[in-house]
Scaffold this active site. Structure first.
Site, PDB file in Angstrom:
ATOM      1  N   GLU A 127       5.676   0.918   5.214  1.00 23.73           N
ATOM      2  CA  GLU A 127       5.227  -0.435   4.602  1.00 23.73           C
ATOM      3  C   GLU A 127       6.306  -1.077   4.338  1.00 23.73           C
ATOM      4  OE1 GLU A 127       2.300  -1.338   4.550  1.00 23.73           O
ATOM      5  OE2 GLU A 127       1.263   0.650   4.981  1.00 23.73           O
ATOM      6  N   LEU A 151      16.308  -5.745  12.252  1.00 26.40           N
ATOM      7  CA  LEU A 151      14.815  -5.979  11.601  1.00 26.40           C
ATOM      8  C   LEU A 151      14.703  -7.102  10.837  1.00 26.40           C
ATOM      9  CD1 LEU A 151      12.493  -4.107  12.150  1.00 26.40           C
ATOM     10  CD2 LEU A 151      13.094  -2.773  10.227  1.00 26.40           C
ATOM     11  N   TYR A 203      15.308  -9.361   6.999  1.00 25.11           N
ATOM     12  CA  TYR A 203      15.019  -9.265   5.824  1.00 25.11           C
ATOM     13  C   TYR A 203      15.914  -8.031   5.172  1.00 25.11           C
ATOM     14  CZ  TYR A 203      11.361 -12.868   6.218  1.00 25.11           C
ATOM     15  OH  TYR A 203      10.852 -14.116   6.165  1.00 25.11           O
ATOM     16  N   TYR A 245       1.114  -6.198  -2.640  1.00 26.82           N
ATOM     17  CA  TYR A 245       0.663  -5.393  -1.139  1.00 26.82           C
ATOM     18  C   TYR A 245       0.870  -3.953  -1.109  1.00 26.82           C
ATOM     19  CZ  TYR A 245       0.421  -3.804   3.405  1.00 26.82           C
ATOM     20  OH  TYR A 245       0.246  -2.848   4.229  1.00 26.82           O
ATOM     21  N   ASP A 257      -2.751  -8.408   2.568  1.00 24.05           N
ATOM     22  CA  ASP A 257      -1.740  -8.935   3.436  1.00 24.05           C
ATOM     23  C   ASP A 257      -2.472 -10.305   4.169  1.00 24.05           C
ATOM     24  OD1 ASP A 257      -3.327  -7.691   5.261  1.00 24.05           O
ATOM     25  OD2 ASP A 257      -1.778  -6.875   6.486  1.00 24.05           O
ATOM     26  N   CYS A 312     -16.221  -7.083  17.591  1.00 24.58           N
ATOM     27  CA  CYS A 312     -16.259  -6.609  16.255  1.00 24.58           C
ATOM     28  C   CYS A 312     -17.191  -6.013  15.769  1.00 24.58           C
ATOM     29  CB  CYS A 312     -15.996  -8.101  15.294  1.00 24.58           C
ATOM     30  SG  CYS A 312     -15.544  -7.998  13.812  1.00 24.58           S
ATOM     31  N   CYS A 319     -20.522 -11.156   8.959  1.00 22.19           N
ATOM     32  CA  CYS A 319     -19.589 -12.150   8.874  1.00 22.19           C
ATOM     33  C   CYS A 319     -20.153 -13.548   8.892  1.00 22.19           C
ATOM     34  CB  CYS A 319     -18.449 -11.994  10.224  1.00 22.19           C
ATOM     35  SG  CYS A 319     -17.301 -13.204  10.174  1.00 22.19           S
TER      36      CYS A 319
END
Length: 388
Positions: free
Chosen positions: A68, A111, A113, A151, A169, A233, A239
């Site tokens: 995560e 990667l 960050y 999150y 997210d 979907c 929806c």
DNA sequence: AAGTCGGGGGT
DNA sequence: ACCCCAGACTT
């Protein structure tokens, strides 16, 4: 009460829900959302169509946690090889807790960050020392860990522990902005709460893990940003956007600002043994604790730059510096700024520089033991090509 | 609330 | 070019 949630009830609990339609004179009949049917349609689709991903092999909280953190603002395909290597190096909480930070950053190299890596290790140390190596399973405890925001807390709690917490997210906001026709600006920090409230109403208590993962999988595979595949979907019957034909207008997201341009100059400096001067970046700010080649921010014109660099480097490293040649320039784009780097190559005495903290002379073979930001990797590649 | 913090891939 | 990505932290 649990089976059907009247649309009007949702509206009561979320003032901004379908806010756009409040101003429409022609309000359509309020739909109902069959929560159980929605959960079933969503979860069955996920169980049939989900991708095989390395962090889905088991639900080990540590592995879920690592995945995560890596997946924050980063695509699945980018993460996969990093995830494998990282768990090979640090298979359990204890291994990461006891590792050298330089080794962790090396595993994270490329990667981006990088505070994610440093915060993760710091939090894993806390879990190792304070929780006996067991990742905590309460919202309060897990949210207090460094690098674990709303999150990630929800993701770990739901996926690893089966606790019905929202994990909102970018995917989830896009998906529900369409399903529920939510017109709030998802770029605003406060908007996330609107979607968390929605997820709390809709989440399956039988299978929170698959529910949350299904929303993200749906966002990644079907309910994509520009061209959603509504005909494929599994929840299009639920929806609102598909019903109204507004799926291409949602979500609402204000634009981000342009990057600032920064001019830089950097040099590969070699001593008489053929070793290269590298230095560790400061422990805070951009690319913290990664390694780099000598450089300065420079707005000087190209002709004067070389002399200025020799001066600055000579005084900073207390040695004779000679810039033999210019190798070229490169541009590197970050999210909030753009580096334009003029690149030089030259020589330096190693008498004093090696006494400085965070400065080292290393051979070309040793270079790849240190974590370098991508722009400096590019720079070294240019140096090697030019040398041939 | 706005700014900082990487890098890559899609359109 | 611009957008987005399984966001969090600092100011």
């Amino acid at each position: 009460m649990n089976t059907y949630l009247l649309y009007s009830q949702i509206y009561v609990s979320l003032t901004s829900w379908r806010g756009k339609n409040l101003d429409k004179q022609d309000v359509q009949p309020l739909e109902t959302i069959d929560i159980e049917q929605f959960q079933t349609d969503l979860i069955s689709w996920f169980q049939k169509e989900q991708r095989e991903l390395p962090w889905r092999k088991d639900k080990d909280p540590y592995k879920v946690w690592v995945s995560e953190i890596m997946l924050q603002q980063t695509r699945v395909d980018t993460v996969i090889p990093y995830f494998h290597r990282f768990l090979e190096l640090f298979p359990e909480v204890k291994d990461l807790a006891q590792a050298e930070e330089d080794q962790v950053l090396k595993a994270w190299e490329g990667l981006g960050y990088y505070s994610r890596a440093r915060n993760l290790q710091s939090a894993v140390k806390e879990v190792y020392e304070k929780y006996g190596g067991i990742v905590p399973n309460t919202p309060k405890e897990i949210s207090s860990l460094k690098g674990v925001g709303p999150y990630t807390a929800g993701a770990i709690l739901s996926i690893a522990y089966g606790i019905p917490e929202p994990a909102v997210d970018g995917n989830v906001m896009r998906v529900f902005s369409r399903i529920l026709s939510i017109w709030d600006d998802i770029a605003k920090p406060s908007t996330r709460k609107v979607f968390e409230t929605a997820v709390r109403e809709l989440i399956s208590h039988d299978n929170p893990s698959d529910f949350n993962q299904a929303l993200m999988e749906l966002g990644a595979l079907i309910c994509t940003p520009t061209s959603p595949s509504c005909l494929l979907c599994p929840v299009r019957d639920h929806c609102a956007a598909f019903h109204e034909g507004t799926q291409h207008e949602l979500p609402i997201k204000t634009k981000n600002k342009k990057q600032k341009h920064v001019k830089m100059a950097a040099a590969i400096l070699v001593n008489d043994k053929g070793e290269i001067l590298i230095q560790k970046r400061p422990s805070k700010g951009l690319l913290a604790n990664l390694w780099e080649f000598p450089n300065i921010e420079s707005t000087i014109s190209y002709v004067d730059e070389k002399a200025l660099l020799e001066d600055r480097f000579a005084s900073h490293y207390s040695g004779n510096v000679h810039l033999n040649r210019s190798i070229g320039q490169l541009e590197h784009v970050f999210s909030h700024l753009i580096w334009n780097i003029n690149i030089y190559a030259g020589t330096i005495d190693d008498v004093s520089a090696s006494e400085l903290q965070n400065v080292k002379f290393v051979s070309i073979e040793e270079l790849d033991q240190y974590a370098f930001p991508v722009p400096y990797q590019k720079m070294f590649r240019m140096y090697q090509l030019e040398k041939e």
